[in-house]
Design an enzyme around this catalytic site. Structure first.
Site, PDB file in Angstrom:
ATOM      1  N   ARG A 170       0.815  -1.217   0.000  1.00  0.00           N
ATOM      2  CA  ARG A 170       0.000   0.000   0.000  1.00  0.00           C
ATOM      3  C   ARG A 170       0.849   1.267   0.000  1.00  0.00           C
ATOM      4  O   ARG A 170       0.556   2.222  -0.722  1.00  0.00           O
ATOM      5  CB  ARG A 170      -0.920   0.004   1.224  1.00  0.00           C
ATOM      6  CG  ARG A 170      -2.030  -1.031   1.213  1.00  0.00           C
ATOM      7  CD  ARG A 170      -2.889  -0.847   2.464  1.00  0.00           C
ATOM      8  NE  ARG A 170      -3.984  -1.794   2.527  1.00  0.00           N
ATOM      9  CZ  ARG A 170      -3.900  -2.981   3.126  1.00  0.00           C
ATOM     10  NH1 ARG A 170      -2.767  -3.352   3.698  1.00  0.00           N
ATOM     11  NH2 ARG A 170      -4.943  -3.787   3.163  1.00  0.00           N
ATOM     12  N   ILE A 171       1.875   1.306   0.835  1.00  0.00           N
ATOM     13  CA  ILE A 171       2.689   2.522   0.917  1.00  0.00           C
ATOM     14  C   ILE A 171       3.405   2.770  -0.405  1.00  0.00           C
ATOM     15  O   ILE A 171       3.405   3.891  -0.932  1.00  0.00           O
ATOM     16  CB  ILE A 171       3.692   2.428   2.072  1.00  0.00           C
ATOM     17  CG1 ILE A 171       2.954   2.386   3.416  1.00  0.00           C
ATOM     18  CG2 ILE A 171       4.663   3.614   2.044  1.00  0.00           C
ATOM     19  CD1 ILE A 171       3.837   2.102   4.610  1.00  0.00           C
ATOM     20  N   ASP A 190       9.167  -6.994  -6.525  1.00  0.00           N
ATOM     21  CA  ASP A 190       8.321  -7.584  -5.480  1.00  0.00           C
ATOM     22  C   ASP A 190       8.081  -9.039  -5.845  1.00  0.00           C
ATOM     23  O   ASP A 190       7.326  -9.337  -6.778  1.00  0.00           O
ATOM     24  CB  ASP A 190       6.988  -6.845  -5.367  1.00  0.00           C
ATOM     25  CG  ASP A 190       6.186  -7.269  -4.141  1.00  0.00           C
ATOM     26  OD1 ASP A 190       6.259  -8.457  -3.762  1.00  0.00           O
ATOM     27  OD2 ASP A 190       5.493  -6.424  -3.559  1.00  0.00           O
ATOM     28  N   ARG A 250      11.148  -1.080   7.487  1.00  0.00           N
ATOM     29  CA  ARG A 250      11.685  -1.724   8.675  1.00  0.00           C
ATOM     30  C   ARG A 250      13.204  -1.790   8.587  1.00  0.00           C
ATOM     31  O   ARG A 250      13.768  -2.180   7.551  1.00  0.00           O
ATOM     32  CB  ARG A 250      11.100  -3.136   8.831  1.00  0.00           C
ATOM     33  CG  ARG A 250       9.614  -3.159   9.199  1.00  0.00           C
ATOM     34  CD  ARG A 250       9.387  -2.575  10.583  1.00  0.00           C
ATOM     35  NE  ARG A 250       7.991  -2.610  11.010  1.00  0.00           N
ATOM     36  CZ  ARG A 250       7.138  -1.607  10.888  1.00  0.00           C
ATOM     37  NH1 ARG A 250       7.537  -0.481  10.309  1.00  0.00           N
ATOM     38  NH2 ARG A 250       5.901  -1.719  11.338  1.00  0.00           N
ATOM     39  N   ASP A 274      14.219   5.972   8.434  1.00  0.00           N
ATOM     40  CA  ASP A 274      13.224   6.220   9.477  1.00  0.00           C
ATOM     41  C   ASP A 274      13.046   5.016  10.381  1.00  0.00           C
ATOM     42  O   ASP A 274      12.233   5.050  11.301  1.00  0.00           O
ATOM     43  CB  ASP A 274      11.879   6.592   8.831  1.00  0.00           C
ATOM     44  CG  ASP A 274      10.842   6.982   9.871  1.00  0.00           C
ATOM     45  OD1 ASP A 274      11.147   7.861  10.703  1.00  0.00           O
ATOM     46  OD2 ASP A 274       9.730   6.403   9.871  1.00  0.00           O
ATOM     47  N   GLU A 279      15.554  -0.234  17.977  1.00  0.00           N
ATOM     48  CA  GLU A 279      15.034   1.106  18.229  1.00  0.00           C
ATOM     49  C   GLU A 279      14.792   1.290  19.717  1.00  0.00           C
ATOM     50  O   GLU A 279      14.363   0.345  20.389  1.00  0.00           O
ATOM     51  CB  GLU A 279      13.752   1.320  17.432  1.00  0.00           C
ATOM     52  CG  GLU A 279      13.991   1.277  15.931  1.00  0.00           C
ATOM     53  CD  GLU A 279      12.707   1.450  15.122  1.00  0.00           C
ATOM     54  OE1 GLU A 279      11.607   1.416  15.719  1.00  0.00           O
ATOM     55  OE2 GLU A 279      12.819   1.601  13.899  1.00  0.00           O
ATOM     56  N   HIS A 298      11.689   6.726  13.517  1.00  0.00           N
ATOM     57  CA  HIS A 298      10.501   5.913  13.207  1.00  0.00           C
ATOM     58  C   HIS A 298       9.220   6.702  13.456  1.00  0.00           C
ATOM     59  O   HIS A 298       8.267   6.203  14.070  1.00  0.00           O
ATOM     60  CB  HIS A 298      10.500   4.608  14.012  1.00  0.00           C
ATOM     61  CG  HIS A 298       9.725   3.516  13.324  1.00  0.00           C
ATOM     62  ND1 HIS A 298       9.969   2.184  13.546  1.00  0.00           N
ATOM     63  CD2 HIS A 298       8.716   3.559  12.411  1.00  0.00           C
ATOM     64  CE1 HIS A 298       9.137   1.448  12.820  1.00  0.00           C
ATOM     65  NE2 HIS A 298       8.383   2.272  12.112  1.00  0.00           N
TER      66      HIS A 298
END
Length: 348
Positions: A170-171, A190, A250, A274, A279, A298
């Site tokens: 989606r992103i 993909d 990720r 990001d 983290e 993030h």
């Protein structure tokens, strides 16, 4: 709904969101069991001696990217109908086990979530190309104004460049839509998407070709055994020396030590990150000392809009599952027939 019971995890980054979800469900008469506290820098593994207490009554369970939902956790919930994550990421949920057990999985794939991340990704791409911080430094007197020559100017147009997308969820598709007017060549890799079915304007390529061809490589993968560490020393060496890497998905997808070496040695031009393997990013991380990387904790796509969207979406996902309906945002719709059989065995 007084007979229903829902487990909701703790997440030190999502305290207010999870509290709001719990409050809304309690107002519907649903019993809520809250999980133990999470800590920065590690993912919570639930102690087996607490399985019965935490999961024994749960008909729906909510986890986040900071707590592990394993097969054993699912098996410890004999009344389990479904699992819901408040956000879009599901890397801490054993989806293979959920499918095998006939457990439906919902998540926070709201438009505000993935389209906000798509906007932020495009923003980072443009920041890498234009380096507005350098221009601001000129204004503030920290840098001399560049001569009006190609050699001195640092900004580069996006027009005519090749943007390579690793993953087409989606992103990434939101990125495709937003870049459609920029005059770029869009290519993607993909393995889960048939070569003949990319979005309009996108050409499919294998990973090595994408890395060799792209001026900007943007990573949009969830973490699986196949994607963990998928960009290492060999893969980064395939990129152009003037290319940029963007990761808003990720951190585990990239070998951070290899990326540091590539950035430090100027083997690639720069990166915008990001997300990180651990983290929050350690204070002594070598990445912090580089001048050709944008680092955000993030949260680059975390807008007012997305956090307003999470509680109602989560409540809708959970209440639908408790009613025997698929969640509004369903990650594994292919499991619905097996899920219906599971519900029948549970007495629905």
């Amino acid at each position: 709904m007084s007979q229903h019971s829902v487990f909701i995890c703790h997440d030190y980054m999502l305290v207010e969101v999870l509290d709001e979800i719990a409050s809304r469900l309690r107002r519907l008469g649903i019993e809520i069991v809250r999980g133990p506290r999470t800590s920065p820098g590690e993912k919570l593994i639930y102690p087996k001696e607490r399985y019965a207490e935490l999961f024994g009554r749960a008909q729906a369970m909510m986890f986040s990217s900071r707590s592990i939902c394993s097969r054993e956790v699912m098996l410890a919930a004999p009344r389990l109908r479904g699992i819901v994550n408040p956000t879009i990421g599901l890397e801490t949920v054993d989806l293979e086990a959920a499918n095998e057990l006939g457990v439906i999985v919902g998540h926070g794939a709201t438009p505000e979530n993935f389209l906000g991340m798509a906007e932020a990704t495009v923003m980072l791409i443009l920041m890498l190309m234009y380096d507005p911080e350098a221009s601001e430094d000129v204004l503030r007197g920290g840098r001399a104004r560049p001569k009006p020559t190609r050699a001195d100017m640092w900004a580069r147009m996006l027009l005519g460049r090749t943007v390579g997308l690793i993953g087409l969820g989606r992103i990434a598709r939101g990125v495709v839509e937003r870049l459609s007017g920029f005059g770029v060549d869009l290519i993607a890799c993909d393995p889960y998407l048939a070569q003949e079915a990319p979005p309009p304007g996108v050409k499919m390529r294998d990973l090595d070709t994408l890395l060799r061809s792209s001026d900007i490589v943007s990573v949009h993968v969830s973490i699986t055994p196949q994607t963990r560490g998928m960009l290492g020393e060999r893969e980064l060496a395939l990129m152009k020396p003037n290319a940029y890497l963007v990761n808003t998905s990720r951190g585990e997808a990239i070998d951070e030590a290899a990326l540091y070496r590539a950035l430090k040695g100027r083997r690639i031009a720069g990166a915008a990150l990001d997300s990180f393997a651990v983290e929050p990013l350690a204070e002594d991380s070598l990445l912090r000392g580089l001048d050709n990387v944008i680092l955000t904790p993030h949260m680059v796509g975390h807008t007012q809009d997305v956090f307003a969207s999470f509680p109602p979406a989560a409540v809708e996902n959970i209440t639908r599952i408790l009613r025997g309906e698929p969640p509004l945002y369903c990650k594994n719709p292919e499991v619905i027939p097996a899920w219906n059989r599971r519900l029948a065995d549970l007495g629905k």
